[in-house]
Design an enzyme around this catalytic site. Structure first.
Site, short mmCIF file in Angstrom:
data_model
loop_
_atom_site.label_atom_id
_atom_site.label_comp_id
_atom_site.label_asym_id
_atom_site.label_seq_id
_atom_site.Cartn_x
_atom_site.Cartn_y
_atom_site.Cartn_z
N ASP A 42 0.86 -1.19 0.00
CA ASP A 42 0.00 0.00 0.00
C ASP A 42 0.89 1.24 0.00
OD1 ASP A 42 -1.96 2.11 0.90
OD2 ASP A 42 -3.25 0.37 1.18
N ASP A 64 3.64 1.45 -4.53
CA ASP A 64 2.78 2.27 -5.37
C ASP A 64 2.48 1.45 -6.62
OD1 ASP A 64 1.64 4.06 -7.13
OD2 ASP A 64 2.91 5.75 -6.51
N TYR A 155 -13.86 7.10 -13.53
CA TYR A 155 -13.82 5.95 -12.61
C TYR A 155 -14.56 4.77 -13.24
CZ TYR A 155 -14.58 3.25 -8.28
OH TYR A 155 -14.62 2.25 -7.32
N LYS A 159 -13.04 1.02 -14.18
CA LYS A 159 -13.55 -0.23 -13.61
C LYS A 159 -14.18 -1.11 -14.70
CE LYS A 159 -12.38 0.52 -9.29
NZ LYS A 159 -11.39 -0.32 -8.59
N THR A 191 -14.86 2.93 4.66
CA THR A 191 -13.71 2.95 3.75
C THR A 191 -13.28 4.40 3.58
OG1 THR A 191 -15.05 3.24 1.77
CG2 THR A 191 -14.61 0.98 2.42
P1 NAD Z 1 -9.92 2.87 0.68
O1 NAD Z 1 -9.52 4.23 0.23
O2 NAD Z 1 -10.24 2.66 2.12
O3 NAD Z 1 -8.82 1.80 0.24
C1 NAD Z 1 -8.00 1.95 -0.90
C2 NAD Z 1 -6.57 1.62 -0.53
O4 NAD Z 1 -5.78 1.70 -1.72
C3 NAD Z 1 -6.00 2.61 0.48
O5 NAD Z 1 -5.40 1.93 1.56
C4 NAD Z 1 -4.98 3.40 -0.32
O6 NAD Z 1 -3.86 3.85 0.43
C5 NAD Z 1 -4.57 2.37 -1.39
N1 NAD Z 1 -3.98 2.99 -2.58
C6 NAD Z 1 -4.43 4.07 -3.25
N2 NAD Z 1 -3.58 4.36 -4.27
C7 NAD Z 1 -2.59 3.43 -4.24
C8 NAD Z 1 -1.43 3.19 -5.03
N3 NAD Z 1 -1.11 3.99 -6.04
N4 NAD Z 1 -0.66 2.12 -4.72
C9 NAD Z 1 -0.96 1.32 -3.66
N5 NAD Z 1 -2.04 1.51 -2.87
C10 NAD Z 1 -2.84 2.55 -3.16
O7 NAD Z 1 -11.19 2.54 -0.21
P2 NAD Z 1 -11.97 1.17 -0.48
O8 NAD Z 1 -13.37 1.54 -0.70
O9 NAD Z 1 -11.66 0.12 0.52
O10 NAD Z 1 -11.36 0.79 -1.91
C11 NAD Z 1 -10.82 -0.48 -2.22
C12 NAD Z 1 -11.23 -0.88 -3.63
O11 NAD Z 1 -12.63 -1.09 -3.68
C13 NAD Z 1 -10.90 0.19 -4.69
O12 NAD Z 1 -10.39 -0.44 -5.85
C14 NAD Z 1 -12.27 0.79 -4.97
O13 NAD Z 1 -12.34 1.33 -6.29
C15 NAD Z 1 -13.17 -0.41 -4.79
N6 NAD Z 1 -14.58 -0.06 -4.53
C16 NAD Z 1 -14.97 0.63 -3.42
C17 NAD Z 1 -16.32 0.90 -3.23
C18 NAD Z 1 -16.85 1.65 -2.03
O14 NAD Z 1 -18.06 1.95 -1.99
N7 NAD Z 1 -16.04 1.97 -1.02
C19 NAD Z 1 -17.25 0.47 -4.17
C20 NAD Z 1 -16.81 -0.23 -5.29
C21 NAD Z 1 -15.47 -0.50 -5.46
#
Ligand code: NAD
Length: 265
Positions: A42, A64, A155, A159, A191
């Site tokens: 992360d 990253d 976005y 996806k 999140t």
């Molecule tokens: P979150 O922001 O809590 O988690 C995302 C994580 O990715 C964070 O820990 C962040 O530091 C890390 N990250 C961001 N850029 C990065 C990079 N360049 N390299 C490495 N790590 C990186 O949010 P989340 O909701 O848990 O998101 C996780 C996944 O779920 C994402 O792919 C998001 O698109 C997807 N998602 C989330 C939702 C929602 O409603 N929260 C819905 C659909 C999909």
């Protein structure tokens, strides 16, 4: 425990990107609870995780996912330390809530590089370690990958392309016994992505209700989806019970992708 026995994944090695918070942290925790050795990559290493990750033996590395060498290094470390790589969850992602008139080239690159190219790098280097012995990859797509949205077109594009990547690579690597599937969640509370989205609204409570109302089951239950409910799908997809499952999308979205609005909205 997400319905899995404690040792179902004993002896397996798993890598989770974006595992410091939200859905990724729930996936990493669930995999470790099921017995896997877990390494998280992360951008951020959050102090709040230290105790729980320590208890579960979850290792972390700054990574990253926009940079191929960092993703390759993460997967190489997991494989070198344990002699194998069995599971990869390509979860790192960011939101991009803007009309295209406001999206700069830098915004586009950042969103596509993290949400799509990072998962490509993950698949590319996981295949290198998994070929010959098999493995399971889960890509964290989104409800927006099934149904594009007016609020966040770039976005949605990232996806949607991740869903296409999942299908294409599942087909290419079935002969290697590498299963590649995607999860399409939303709306998931607790999140950082959702918190950042809600912070954009002057009335946070009303915004939360708006997200909930857009998902039939979330609406019926009066709450957002929990990260552990997404992790349960990831656990299934990497388990031996899913031995014949590849190239599929599991929507953990309370029926949002059905496109049927709740009756009272
Ligand atoms: P979150 O922001 O809590 O988690 C995302 C994580 O990715 C964070 O820990 C962040 O530091 C890390 N990250 C961001 N850029 C990065 C990079 N360049 N390299 C490495 N790590 C990186 O949010 P989340 O909701 O848990 O998101 C996780 C996944 O779920 C994402 O792919 C998001 O698109 C997807 N998602 C989330 C939702 C929602 O409603 N929260 C819905 C659909 C999909």
């Amino acid at each position: 425990m997400n319905g899995m026995a404690r040792d179902d994944l004993a002896g397996r090695t798993a890598v989770v990107t974006g595992g410091s918070s939200g859905i990724g942290r729930a996936c990493a925790t669930a995999l470790a609870e099921a017995g896997a050795r877990v390494l998280i990559g992360d951008l951020d290493e959050l102090p709040e995780n230290t105790d729980r990750f320590g208890e579960l033996g979850i290792a972390t590395q700054r990574c990253d996912v926009r940079h191929e060498s960092e993703v390759a290094g993460l997967l190489d470390r997991a494989a070198e330390e344990t002699g194998q790589l069995d599971i990869l969850v390509n979860n790192a992602g960011i939101g991009m809530v803007k009309p295209i008139s406001d999206v700069s080239e830098e915004d586009w690159d950042n969103c596509l590089d993290i949400n799509l190219k990072g998962a490509f790098f993950g698949c590319k280097h996981a295949v290198r370690h998994m070929s010959g012995r098999g493995g399971a990859i889960v890509n964290m797509a989104s409800n927006a990958g099934l149904l594009p949205r007016v609020s966040d077109p770039v976005y949605s594009i990232s996806k949607g392309a991740l869903v296409a990547l999942t299908k294409a690579l599942a087909l290419c690597h079935a002969a290697d016994r590498i299963r590649i599937n995607a999860i399409c969640p939303g709306p998931v509370g607790d999140t950082r992505m959702m918190e950042a989205g809600l912070a954009e609204f002057s009335d946070r409570e009303a915004a939360e209700q708006m997200f909930i109302a857009a998902s039939p089951l979330a609406n019926a239950l009066g709450r957002m989806i929990d990260p552990t409910e997404v992790a349960a799908a990831a656990l299934y997809l990497v388990s031996d019970g899913a031995a014949m499952v590849t190239g599929t999308m599991i929507a953990i979205d309370g029926g949002k992708a059905l496109g049927v609005p709740p009756r009272d909205s």
